[in-house]
Design an enzyme around this catalytic site. Structure first.
Site, short mmCIF file in Angstrom:
data_model
loop_
_atom_site.label_atom_id
_atom_site.label_comp_id
_atom_site.label_asym_id
_atom_site.label_seq_id
_atom_site.Cartn_x
_atom_site.Cartn_y
_atom_site.Cartn_z
N ASP A 24 -6.15 7.11 -5.20
CA ASP A 24 -6.20 8.53 -4.72
C ASP A 24 -6.80 8.66 -3.49
OD1 ASP A 24 -6.44 11.17 -5.06
OD2 ASP A 24 -7.96 10.96 -7.02
N ASN B 159 -7.17 12.49 -10.40
CA ASN B 159 -8.05 12.76 -11.51
C ASN B 159 -7.78 14.30 -11.67
OD1 ASN B 159 -10.20 13.97 -10.10
ND2 ASN B 159 -10.83 12.18 -9.47
N TYR C 220 -9.04 3.46 -15.00
CA TYR C 220 -8.78 4.29 -16.47
C TYR C 220 -8.25 3.32 -17.39
CZ TYR C 220 -8.97 8.98 -14.39
OH TYR C 220 -9.37 10.37 -14.04
N ASP D 32 1.03 -1.15 0.08
CA ASP D 32 -0.06 -0.03 0.06
C ASP D 32 0.78 1.24 -0.15
OD1 ASP D 32 -1.67 1.97 0.68
OD2 ASP D 32 -2.48 1.02 2.46
N ILE D 33 0.97 1.85 -1.06
CA ILE D 33 1.83 3.21 -1.24
C ILE D 33 1.68 4.18 -0.03
CG2 ILE D 33 0.28 4.68 -2.58
CD1 ILE D 33 2.88 4.86 -4.57
N SER E 249 -2.90 4.86 -14.27
CA SER E 249 -3.69 4.57 -15.12
C SER E 249 -4.32 3.06 -15.37
CB SER E 249 -3.49 4.78 -16.65
OG SER E 249 -3.52 6.40 -16.67
N THR E 250 -3.50 2.28 -14.41
CA THR E 250 -3.85 0.67 -14.76
C THR E 250 -5.09 0.14 -14.02
OG1 THR E 250 -2.31 -0.20 -13.10
CG2 THR E 250 -1.58 0.31 -15.30
N GLY E 251 -5.89 1.11 -13.26
CA GLY E 251 -7.00 0.75 -12.41
C GLY E 251 -8.23 1.14 -13.29
N GLY F 174 -9.75 4.53 -5.57
CA GLY F 174 -8.58 3.55 -5.68
C GLY F 174 -7.27 4.15 -5.00
#
Ligand code: ADP
Length: 170
Positions: free
Chosen positions: A34, A24, A121, A10-11, A117-119, A32
């Site tokens: 964000d 976004n 998006y 988890d970042i 972008s890989t979630g 996600g």
């Protein structure tokens, strides 16, 4: 000693100078990664983000990290995948490049990226991984001040894609 490191985590928990948020364009928070970053950093993060007046796709803006261990958050807006003919790859490249430049300008030595972008998006994960690795390597080749770049994967699919691609390089 490798400058690029792969982790599955988890970042929001990382002890680095700066973590990157896949935001976004409103910068008003979302789901996600964000949402996780805003929850962990606390409400002051949203207050600072609101003052930034949004961010175009492919660009990046920086805020403080508030309750996070990371001193800063770089908010970058990845492209939504529309099939590949809408400049998606260049925009994703730009997210990584501009985030790294901002990190350097703010005297950061360690930075962690999520898989932008890989979630929701929808950017194809393997293509996104290739783009991100190439862009980070190109940047590190000419900019020596960054000492550590973490690719922080959350889902196992991304983690194993990066593991394979990075092992190929070493
Ligand atoms: P985007 O809208 O750019 O696709 P998402 O947040 O939907 O952003 O997904 C981007 C990536 O972030 C995905 O690969 C997802 O697995 C990952 N992710 C979600 N939560 C976290 C987290 N807490 N830490 C790190 N990565 C995360």
């Amino acid at each position: 000693m490798s400058v690029i490191e792969l982790i599955q985590s988890d970042i929001t928990q990382l002890d680095v100078d700066v973590i990157v948020n896949a935001a976004n364009s409103t910068l008003h928070g979302g789901g996600g990664v964000d949402g996780a970053i805003h929850r962990a950093a606390g409400p002051q993060l949203l207050a600072e983000c609101i003052k930034l007046n949004g961010c175009p796709t492919g660009e990046a803006k920086i805020t403080k990290g508030f309750r996070l261990k990371a001193r800063f958050v770089i908010h970058t807006v990845g492209p939504i995948w529309h099939g590949g003919n809408s400049n998606e790859s260049n925009l994703l490249e730009s997210c990584y490049r501009k985030s790294l430049s901002l990190a350097v300008e703010n005297n950061c030595f360690s930075i962690a990226f999520p898989n932008i972008s890989t979630g929701v998006y929808g950017f194809p994960k393997e293509l996104a991984a290739n783009i991100s690795i190439r862009e980070v390597q190109t940047f590190l080749f000419t900019n020596k001040s960054i000492k550590k770049v973490f690719f922080c994967c959350f889902d196992s699919e991304n983690y194993f894609i990066y593991l394979r691609l990075l092992n190929k390089l070493s």
